[in-house]
Design a protein around this motif. Structure first.
Motif, PDB file in Angstrom:
ATOM      1  N   MET A 200       0.821  -1.213   0.000  1.00 36.75           N
ATOM      2  CA  MET A 200       0.000   0.000   0.000  1.00 36.75           C
ATOM      3  C   MET A 200       0.852   1.259   0.000  1.00 36.75           C
ATOM      4  O   MET A 200       0.424   2.305  -0.479  1.00 36.75           O
ATOM      5  CB  MET A 200      -0.950   0.001   1.198  1.00 36.75           C
ATOM      6  CG  MET A 200      -2.053  -1.029   1.071  1.00 36.75           C
ATOM      7  SD  MET A 200      -3.189  -1.000   2.465  1.00 36.75           S
ATOM      8  CE  MET A 200      -3.977   0.586   2.191  1.00 36.75           C
ATOM      9  N   ARG A 201       2.073   1.167   0.536  1.00 35.71           N
ATOM     10  CA  ARG A 201       2.972   2.322   0.508  1.00 35.71           C
ATOM     11  C   ARG A 201       3.299   2.694  -0.941  1.00 35.71           C
ATOM     12  O   ARG A 201       3.340   3.862  -1.301  1.00 35.71           O
ATOM     13  CB  ARG A 201       4.262   2.015   1.251  1.00 35.71           C
ATOM     14  CG  ARG A 201       4.153   2.052   2.729  1.00 35.71           C
ATOM     15  CD  ARG A 201       5.533   1.808   3.343  1.00 35.71           C
ATOM     16  NE  ARG A 201       5.453   0.865   4.422  1.00 35.71           N
ATOM     17  CZ  ARG A 201       5.158   1.200   5.667  1.00 35.71           C
ATOM     18  NH1 ARG A 201       4.929   2.445   5.956  1.00 35.71           N
ATOM     19  NH2 ARG A 201       5.105   0.283   6.613  1.00 35.71           N
ATOM     20  N   VAL A 202       3.532   1.672  -1.753  1.00 31.14           N
ATOM     21  CA  VAL A 202       3.843   1.920  -3.167  1.00 31.14           C
ATOM     22  C   VAL A 202       2.635   2.536  -3.861  1.00 31.14           C
ATOM     23  O   VAL A 202       2.752   3.525  -4.573  1.00 31.14           O
ATOM     24  CB  VAL A 202       4.260   0.610  -3.872  1.00 31.14           C
ATOM     25  CG1 VAL A 202       4.487   0.837  -5.349  1.00 31.14           C
ATOM     26  CG2 VAL A 202       5.503   0.036  -3.223  1.00 31.14           C
ATOM     27  N   LEU A 203       1.453   1.950  -3.634  1.00 36.06           N
ATOM     28  CA  LEU A 203       0.243   2.500  -4.246  1.00 36.06           C
ATOM     29  C   LEU A 203      -0.028   3.916  -3.745  1.00 36.06           C
ATOM     30  O   LEU A 203      -0.419   4.792  -4.509  1.00 36.06           O
ATOM     31  CB  LEU A 203      -0.959   1.600  -3.960  1.00 36.06           C
ATOM     32  CG  LEU A 203      -0.974   0.245  -4.650  1.00 36.06           C
ATOM     33  CD1 LEU A 203      -2.224  -0.532  -4.260  1.00 36.06           C
ATOM     34  CD2 LEU A 203      -0.894   0.388  -6.156  1.00 36.06           C
TER      35      LEU A 203
ATOM     36  N   LEU B 164      -1.807  10.001  -7.473  1.00 37.17           N
ATOM     37  CA  LEU B 164      -2.204  10.906  -8.553  1.00 37.17           C
ATOM     38  C   LEU B 164      -2.252  10.215  -9.909  1.00 37.17           C
ATOM     39  O   LEU B 164      -3.278  10.272 -10.589  1.00 37.17           O
ATOM     40  CB  LEU B 164      -1.286  12.135  -8.591  1.00 37.17           C
ATOM     41  CG  LEU B 164      -1.625  13.148  -9.691  1.00 37.17           C
ATOM     42  CD1 LEU B 164      -3.004  13.751  -9.460  1.00 37.17           C
ATOM     43  CD2 LEU B 164      -0.583  14.240  -9.748  1.00 37.17           C
ATOM     44  N   PRO B 165      -1.188   9.521 -10.349  1.00 41.33           N
ATOM     45  CA  PRO B 165      -1.287   8.858 -11.657  1.00 41.33           C
ATOM     46  C   PRO B 165      -2.374   7.788 -11.709  1.00 41.33           C
ATOM     47  O   PRO B 165      -3.038   7.626 -12.728  1.00 41.33           O
ATOM     48  CB  PRO B 165       0.098   8.249 -11.880  1.00 41.33           C
ATOM     49  CG  PRO B 165       0.829   8.361 -10.610  1.00 41.33           C
ATOM     50  CD  PRO B 165       0.175   9.432  -9.800  1.00 41.33           C
TER      51      PRO B 165
ATOM     52  N   CYS C 258     -11.149  -2.855 -11.145  1.00 43.47           N
ATOM     53  CA  CYS C 258     -10.360  -1.886 -10.374  1.00 43.47           C
ATOM     54  C   CYS C 258      -8.888  -2.291 -10.379  1.00 43.47           C
ATOM     55  O   CYS C 258      -8.009  -1.461 -10.611  1.00 43.47           O
ATOM     56  CB  CYS C 258     -10.903  -1.802  -8.956  1.00 43.47           C
ATOM     57  SG  CYS C 258     -10.094  -0.554  -7.959  1.00 43.47           S
ATOM     58  N   GLY C 259      -8.613  -3.562 -10.126  1.00 39.86           N
ATOM     59  CA  GLY C 259      -7.233  -4.047 -10.143  1.00 39.86           C
ATOM     60  C   GLY C 259      -6.584  -3.858 -11.503  1.00 39.86           C
ATOM     61  O   GLY C 259      -5.444  -3.390 -11.602  1.00 39.86           O
ATOM     62  N   ALA C 260      -7.320  -4.190 -12.572  1.00 40.79           N
ATOM     63  CA  ALA C 260      -6.792  -4.031 -13.936  1.00 40.79           C
ATOM     64  C   ALA C 260      -6.544  -2.558 -14.246  1.00 40.79           C
ATOM     65  O   ALA C 260      -5.525  -2.199 -14.857  1.00 40.79           O
ATOM     66  CB  ALA C 260      -7.760  -4.640 -14.947  1.00 40.79           C
ATOM     67  N   ALA C 261      -7.464  -1.685 -13.816  1.00 38.39           N
ATOM     68  CA  ALA C 261      -7.305  -0.251 -14.071  1.00 38.39           C
ATOM     69  C   ALA C 261      -6.091   0.308 -13.339  1.00 38.39           C
ATOM     70  O   ALA C 261      -5.369   1.156 -13.872  1.00 38.39           O
ATOM     71  CB  ALA C 261      -8.573   0.500 -13.664  1.00 38.39           C
ATOM     72  N   ILE C 262      -5.833  -0.174 -12.120  1.00 43.69           N
ATOM     73  CA  ILE C 262      -4.666   0.291 -11.359  1.00 43.69           C
ATOM     74  C   ILE C 262      -3.376  -0.166 -12.035  1.00 43.69           C
ATOM     75  O   ILE C 262      -2.427   0.609 -12.182  1.00 43.69           O
ATOM     76  CB  ILE C 262      -4.738  -0.200  -9.895  1.00 43.69           C
ATOM     77  CG1 ILE C 262      -5.829   0.564  -9.156  1.00 43.69           C
ATOM     78  CG2 ILE C 262      -3.390  -0.043  -9.193  1.00 43.69           C
ATOM     79  CD1 ILE C 262      -6.126   0.052  -7.762  1.00 43.69           C
TER      80      ILE C 262
ATOM     81  N   VAL D 169       1.053   3.095 -17.507  1.00 41.41           N
ATOM     82  CA  VAL D 169       1.059   4.376 -18.228  1.00 41.41           C
ATOM     83  C   VAL D 169       1.982   5.360 -17.521  1.00 41.41           C
ATOM     84  O   VAL D 169       2.760   6.074 -18.159  1.00 41.41           O
ATOM     85  CB  VAL D 169      -0.379   4.943 -18.351  1.00 41.41           C
ATOM     86  CG1 VAL D 169      -0.371   6.382 -18.847  1.00 41.41           C
ATOM     87  CG2 VAL D 169      -1.215   4.066 -19.280  1.00 41.41           C
ATOM     88  N   TYR D 170       1.914   5.397 -16.197  1.00 41.85           N
ATOM     89  CA  TYR D 170       2.776   6.295 -15.433  1.00 41.85           C
ATOM     90  C   TYR D 170       4.246   5.968 -15.644  1.00 41.85           C
ATOM     91  O   TYR D 170       5.071   6.861 -15.852  1.00 41.85           O
ATOM     92  CB  TYR D 170       2.432   6.213 -13.943  1.00 41.85           C
ATOM     93  CG  TYR D 170       3.328   7.049 -13.081  1.00 41.85           C
ATOM     94  CD1 TYR D 170       3.252   8.446 -13.115  1.00 41.85           C
ATOM     95  CD2 TYR D 170       4.263   6.461 -12.236  1.00 41.85           C
ATOM     96  CE1 TYR D 170       4.079   9.221 -12.325  1.00 41.85           C
ATOM     97  CE2 TYR D 170       5.096   7.236 -11.437  1.00 41.85           C
ATOM     98  CZ  TYR D 170       4.999   8.613 -11.490  1.00 41.85           C
ATOM     99  OH  TYR D 170       5.822   9.386 -10.717  1.00 41.85           O
ATOM    100  N   ARG D 171       4.567   4.687 -15.619  1.00 45.84           N
ATOM    101  CA  ARG D 171       5.963   4.271 -15.823  1.00 45.84           C
ATOM    102  C   ARG D 171       6.471   4.725 -17.188  1.00 45.84           C
ATOM    103  O   ARG D 171       7.618   5.139 -17.340  1.00 45.84           O
ATOM    104  CB  ARG D 171       6.074   2.760 -15.678  1.00 45.84           C
ATOM    105  CG  ARG D 171       7.474   2.266 -15.734  1.00 45.84           C
ATOM    106  CD  ARG D 171       7.558   0.803 -15.432  1.00 45.84           C
ATOM    107  NE  ARG D 171       8.941   0.404 -15.395  1.00 45.84           N
ATOM    108  CZ  ARG D 171       9.350  -0.766 -15.005  1.00 45.84           C
ATOM    109  NH1 ARG D 171       8.487  -1.668 -14.596  1.00 45.84           N
ATOM    110  NH2 ARG D 171      10.620  -1.064 -15.009  1.00 45.84           N
ATOM    111  N   ARG D 172       5.607   4.636 -18.176  1.00 49.17           N
ATOM    112  CA  ARG D 172       6.001   4.986 -19.549  1.00 49.17           C
ATOM    113  C   ARG D 172       6.113   6.499 -19.748  1.00 49.17           C
ATOM    114  O   ARG D 172       6.991   6.968 -20.456  1.00 49.17           O
ATOM    115  CB  ARG D 172       4.972   4.388 -20.531  1.00 49.17           C
ATOM    116  CG  ARG D 172       5.203   4.725 -21.976  1.00 49.17           C
ATOM    117  CD  ARG D 172       6.402   3.961 -22.523  1.00 49.17           C
ATOM    118  NE  ARG D 172       6.577   4.207 -23.917  1.00 49.17           N
ATOM    119  CZ  ARG D 172       7.453   5.072 -24.426  1.00 49.17           C
ATOM    120  NH1 ARG D 172       8.225   5.760 -23.638  1.00 49.17           N
ATOM    121  NH2 ARG D 172       7.568   5.226 -25.721  1.00 49.17           N
TER     122      ARG D 172
END
Length: 196
Positions: free
Chosen positions: A107-110, A115-116, A152-156, A162-165
Motif C-alpha cells: 500500500m505504501r507503493v500504491l 495521482l497517476p 479496479c485491479g486491472a485499471a490500477i 502508463v505512469y511508468r512509460r
C-alpha cells in the motif's frame, strides 16, 4: 473562495446536477481542492491515528449511511457531500492503519502513486462500462460482485504502466512550468518551522 471551489461545492452538494456520469468529476474536485489546502495539516495528524479511530469512524459512517438511506436523504443538497467527507476520513484512517501492518506494505507503493492512478484509471473503467452497457451484458450475481474488484485491479495496473512509460514527459503527471507549483515563501517558512 475561487470560482473553481464554488463550482466544486455546488456539484458536490448536488445543487448543480447534469445527470451525466462526468458529474462525479465536479463532485470530487471538492476533495482535490481540500487536499491542496488541508493536506499538510492532515499529514501532521497521521502519526496519531490508531486502530480505534478507524473503528469509531467506520461505525459512525455505517450508521450515517444507514440513516441517510432509510430517511431517503440522498437527494437533499449537502447531505452526500457531508457523508463523502466522513467517507474520506474513514478511508484515510483505514489506509493509515493497514499501511502499518507488514503484510500491507504494498500500500505504501500504491499510496505514493495516487495521482497517476486516479488520473488514468477513470478512462479504462468508463470505456469498459460503456462497452458492457452497449452490449447489454447480464452477469450472474457472483460474477457481477467480482467484476468491480477485477476491473479496479486491472485499471490500477494499467495506470501504473502508463505512469511508468510517461512519468518523465513534462506536463503529463507534473505541472509543465515549475514556478506554477512553487510554494509562497511564507508557506515554505511555516513548513520548515513545523518540521523543526
Amino acid at each position: 473562495m475561487s470560482v473553481t471551489g464554488a463550482l466544486a461545492v455546488l456539484f458536490g452538494s448536488q445543487v448543480l446536477h447534469t445527470g451525466t456520469p462526468w458529474e462525479k468529476m465536479g463532485c470530487y474536485l471538492v476533495f482535490f481542492l481540500a487536499a491542496i489546502w488541508l493536506g499538510p495539516r492532515v499529514r501532521r495528524l497521521i502519526p496519531w491515528v490508531r486502530w480505534w479511530h478507524m473503528a469509531v469512524l467506520s461505525g459512525l459512517y455505517a450508521g450515517v449511511v444507514l440513516l441517510m438511506v432509510k430517511l431517503s436523504l440522498t437527494r437533499v443538497p449537502f447531505v452526500l457531500l457531508a457523508v463523502s467527507v466522513l467517507a474520506v476520513l474513514v478511508g484515510i484512517s483505514v489506509a493509515v492503519v493497514l499501511s502499518r501492518a507488514p503484510m500491507f506494505d504494498f500500500m505504501r507503493v500504491l499510496g505514493s502513486r495516487t495521482l497517476p492512478i486516479y488520473l488514468v484509471q477513470t478512462f479504462p473503467l468508463a470505456a469498459l462500462a460503456a462497452i458492457v452497457m452497449a452490449g447489454g451484458v447480464i452477469l450472474p450475481t457472483d460474477a457481477a460482485t467480482a467484476v468491480p474488484l477485477l476491473l479496479c485491479g486491472a485499471a490500477i495496473v494499467l495506470a501504473l504502466a502508463v505512469y511508468r512509460r510517461f512519468a518523465a514527459v513534462l506536463g503529463v503527471f507534473t505541472v509543465p512550468i515549475d514556478s506554477w507549483a512553487a510554494q509562497p515563501r511564507k508557506a515554505v517558512r511555516e513548513q520548515t518551522e513545523a518540521s523543526a
